[in-house]
Each structure stands twice: as structure tokens, then as C-alpha cells.
Design a protein around this motif. Structure first.
Motif, PDB file in Angstrom:
ATOM      1  N   ARG A 112       0.849  -1.186   0.000  1.00 54.96           N
ATOM      2  CA  ARG A 112       0.000   0.000   0.000  1.00 54.96           C
ATOM      3  C   ARG A 112       0.885   1.236   0.000  1.00 54.96           C
ATOM      4  NH1 ARG A 112       0.554   2.425   4.838  1.00 54.96           N
ATOM      5  NH2 ARG A 112       0.862   1.153   6.664  1.00 54.96           N
ATOM      6  N   LEU A 113       0.264   2.351  -0.276  1.00 51.68           N
ATOM      7  CA  LEU A 113       0.956   3.633  -0.194  1.00 51.68           C
ATOM      8  C   LEU A 113       1.213   3.964   1.273  1.00 51.68           C
ATOM      9  CD1 LEU A 113      -1.182   5.647  -2.761  1.00 51.68           C
ATOM     10  CD2 LEU A 113       1.120   4.779  -3.106  1.00 51.68           C
ATOM     11  N   PRO A 114       2.161   4.850   1.555  1.00 54.94           N
ATOM     12  CA  PRO A 114       2.377   5.288   2.943  1.00 54.94           C
ATOM     13  C   PRO A 114       1.136   6.005   3.484  1.00 54.94           C
ATOM     14  CG  PRO A 114       4.182   5.984   1.510  1.00 54.94           C
ATOM     15  CD  PRO A 114       3.111   5.428   0.626  1.00 54.94           C
ATOM     16  N   LEU A 115       0.944   5.938   4.791  1.00 59.17           N
ATOM     17  CA  LEU A 115      -0.240   6.538   5.420  1.00 59.17           C
ATOM     18  C   LEU A 115      -0.417   8.007   5.068  1.00 59.17           C
ATOM     19  CD1 LEU A 115      -0.315   4.939   8.993  1.00 59.17           C
ATOM     20  CD2 LEU A 115      -1.814   4.472   7.057  1.00 59.17           C
ATOM     21  N   PHE A 116       0.674   8.784   5.039  1.00 61.78           N
ATOM     22  CA  PHE A 116       0.530  10.213   4.763  1.00 61.78           C
ATOM     23  C   PHE A 116       0.002  10.452   3.351  1.00 61.78           C
ATOM     24  CE2 PHE A 116       4.807   9.575   3.120  1.00 61.78           C
ATOM     25  CZ  PHE A 116       4.888  10.452   2.039  1.00 61.78           C
ATOM     26  N   ARG A 176      -5.019   4.839  10.341  1.00 64.09           N
ATOM     27  CA  ARG A 176      -4.217   4.069  11.307  1.00 64.09           C
ATOM     28  C   ARG A 176      -4.107   2.631  10.827  1.00 64.09           C
ATOM     29  NH1 ARG A 176      -2.281   7.957  14.320  1.00 64.09           N
ATOM     30  NH2 ARG A 176      -3.773   9.120  15.501  1.00 64.09           N
ATOM     31  N   ASP A 177      -2.951   2.023  11.093  1.00 70.16           N
ATOM     32  CA  ASP A 177      -2.781   0.590  10.836  1.00 70.16           C
ATOM     33  C   ASP A 177      -3.464  -0.184  11.945  1.00 70.16           C
ATOM     34  OD1 ASP A 177      -1.134   0.260   8.480  1.00 70.16           O
ATOM     35  OD2 ASP A 177       0.474   1.208   9.614  1.00 70.16           O
ATOM     36  N   ASP A 178      -4.183  -1.236  11.586  1.00 70.40           N
ATOM     37  CA  ASP A 178      -4.754  -2.155  12.567  1.00 70.40           C
ATOM     38  C   ASP A 178      -3.896  -3.412  12.611  1.00 70.40           C
ATOM     39  OD1 ASP A 178      -6.814  -0.653  13.592  1.00 70.40           O
ATOM     40  OD2 ASP A 178      -8.337  -1.472  12.251  1.00 70.40           O
ATOM     41  N   ASP A 182      -5.084  -3.711  -0.305  1.00 68.13           N
ATOM     42  CA  ASP A 182      -5.342  -3.710  -1.736  1.00 68.13           C
ATOM     43  C   ASP A 182      -6.107  -2.460  -2.154  1.00 68.13           C
ATOM     44  OD1 ASP A 182      -5.014  -5.104  -4.208  1.00 68.13           O
ATOM     45  OD2 ASP A 182      -7.164  -5.557  -4.151  1.00 68.13           O
ATOM     46  N   GLN A 183      -7.004  -1.984  -1.289  1.00 73.42           N
ATOM     47  CA  GLN A 183      -7.764  -0.779  -1.578  1.00 73.42           C
ATOM     48  C   GLN A 183      -6.900   0.477  -1.499  1.00 73.42           C
ATOM     49  OE1 GLN A 183     -10.865  -2.037   1.378  1.00 73.42           O
ATOM     50  NE2 GLN A 183     -12.179  -0.960  -0.070  1.00 73.42           N
ATOM     51  N   CYS A 184      -5.697   0.358  -0.976  1.00 68.14           N
ATOM     52  CA  CYS A 184      -4.824   1.515  -0.751  1.00 68.14           C
ATOM     53  C   CYS A 184      -3.510   1.404  -1.516  1.00 68.14           C
ATOM     54  CB  CYS A 184      -4.528   1.647   0.738  1.00 68.14           C
ATOM     55  SG  CYS A 184      -5.991   1.755   1.758  1.00 68.14           S
ATOM     56  N   ARG A 185      -3.482   0.582  -2.558  1.00 68.57           N
ATOM     57  CA  ARG A 185      -2.215   0.333  -3.250  1.00 68.57           C
ATOM     58  C   ARG A 185      -1.829   1.428  -4.238  1.00 68.57           C
ATOM     59  NH1 ARG A 185      -5.515  -3.686  -5.977  1.00 68.57           N
ATOM     60  NH2 ARG A 185      -5.744  -3.048  -8.128  1.00 68.57           N
ATOM     61  N   ASP A 186      -2.834   2.211  -4.719  1.00 68.76           N
ATOM     62  CA  ASP A 186      -2.521   3.296  -5.645  1.00 68.76           C
ATOM     63  C   ASP A 186      -3.632   4.340  -5.605  1.00 68.76           C
ATOM     64  OD1 ASP A 186      -4.641   2.333  -7.299  1.00 68.76           O
ATOM     65  OD2 ASP A 186      -3.252   1.021  -8.357  1.00 68.76           O
ATOM     66  N   ALA A 187      -3.396   5.460  -6.294  1.00 69.42           N
ATOM     67  CA  ALA A 187      -4.338   6.579  -6.254  1.00 69.42           C
ATOM     68  C   ALA A 187      -5.705   6.207  -6.831  1.00 69.42           C
ATOM     69  CB  ALA A 187      -3.751   7.774  -6.994  1.00 69.42           C
TER      70      ALA A 187
END
Length: 91
Positions: free
Chosen positions: A4-8, A26-28, A54-59
Motif C-alpha cells: 500500500r501507499l504510505p499513510l501520509f 491508522r494501521d490495525d 489492496d484498496q490503498c495500493r494506488d491513487a
């Protein structure tokens, strides 16, 4: 491998598409994310648990997630009683 992308970056992309709401990620412990959307005034909040990496892997995936969160906010708002000032939803 789930990446995934970084949290920021996740927060920045979601904030861009979900204005005027602020976004906190936040990471769970189960390798998923927790996303909290909030607005100072009026005091509203939506918290969603279990968002997959997977939902956060790209824009592009984050834009789809933002659309889903916006729909959830609308649905949750419309089901609130008139006197309710804070909304909270957990998936």
C-alpha cells in the motif's frame, strides 16, 4: 504480496477527494487500515475499519474508496434522527 501507499499519502489523497472532511488513517493489527473522517463543525465523524491494503495500493483505488466513503457518509447522515449531532459508523 499486499502493498500500500504510505499513510501520509493515503490521508492526503482521501482528504483531497473528501473535503471538507479531515482524514486520519491508522494501521490495525490485522493488516488492514482504519480510516476516520471528521469535521470540526458540525461535530460529525465516520470511522471505517477493515480497509484492505489492496484498496490503498494506488491513487485510482483510493479515489474509488473515497467515493464509497462519501456515499456511506450520505447514507449515514440521512438515517440520523434530527437531534443527532454526531454520526459514527463502524464496518
Amino acid at each position: 504480496m499486499n502493498t500500500r501507499l504510505p499513510l501520509f499519502k493515503i490521508e492526503a489523497i482521501l482528504h483531497t477527494y473528501l473535503r471538507p472532511f479531515q482524514c486520519e488513517c491508522r494501521d490495525d493489527s490485522d493488516n488492514s487500515l482504519r480510516v476516520r473522517l471528521f469535521q470540526e463543525s458540525p461535530d460529525e465523524e465516520l470511522t471505517v475499519l477493515g480497509i484492505s491494503y489492496d484498496q490503498c495500493r494506488d491513487a485510482a483505488n483510493l479515489v474509488r474508496l473515497a467515493q464509497e466513503l462519501r456515499i456511506e457518509m450520505c447514507v449515514t447522515r440521512s438515517s440520523l434522527p434530527a437531534e443527532g449531532k454526531q454520526l459514527s459508523h463502524v464496518e
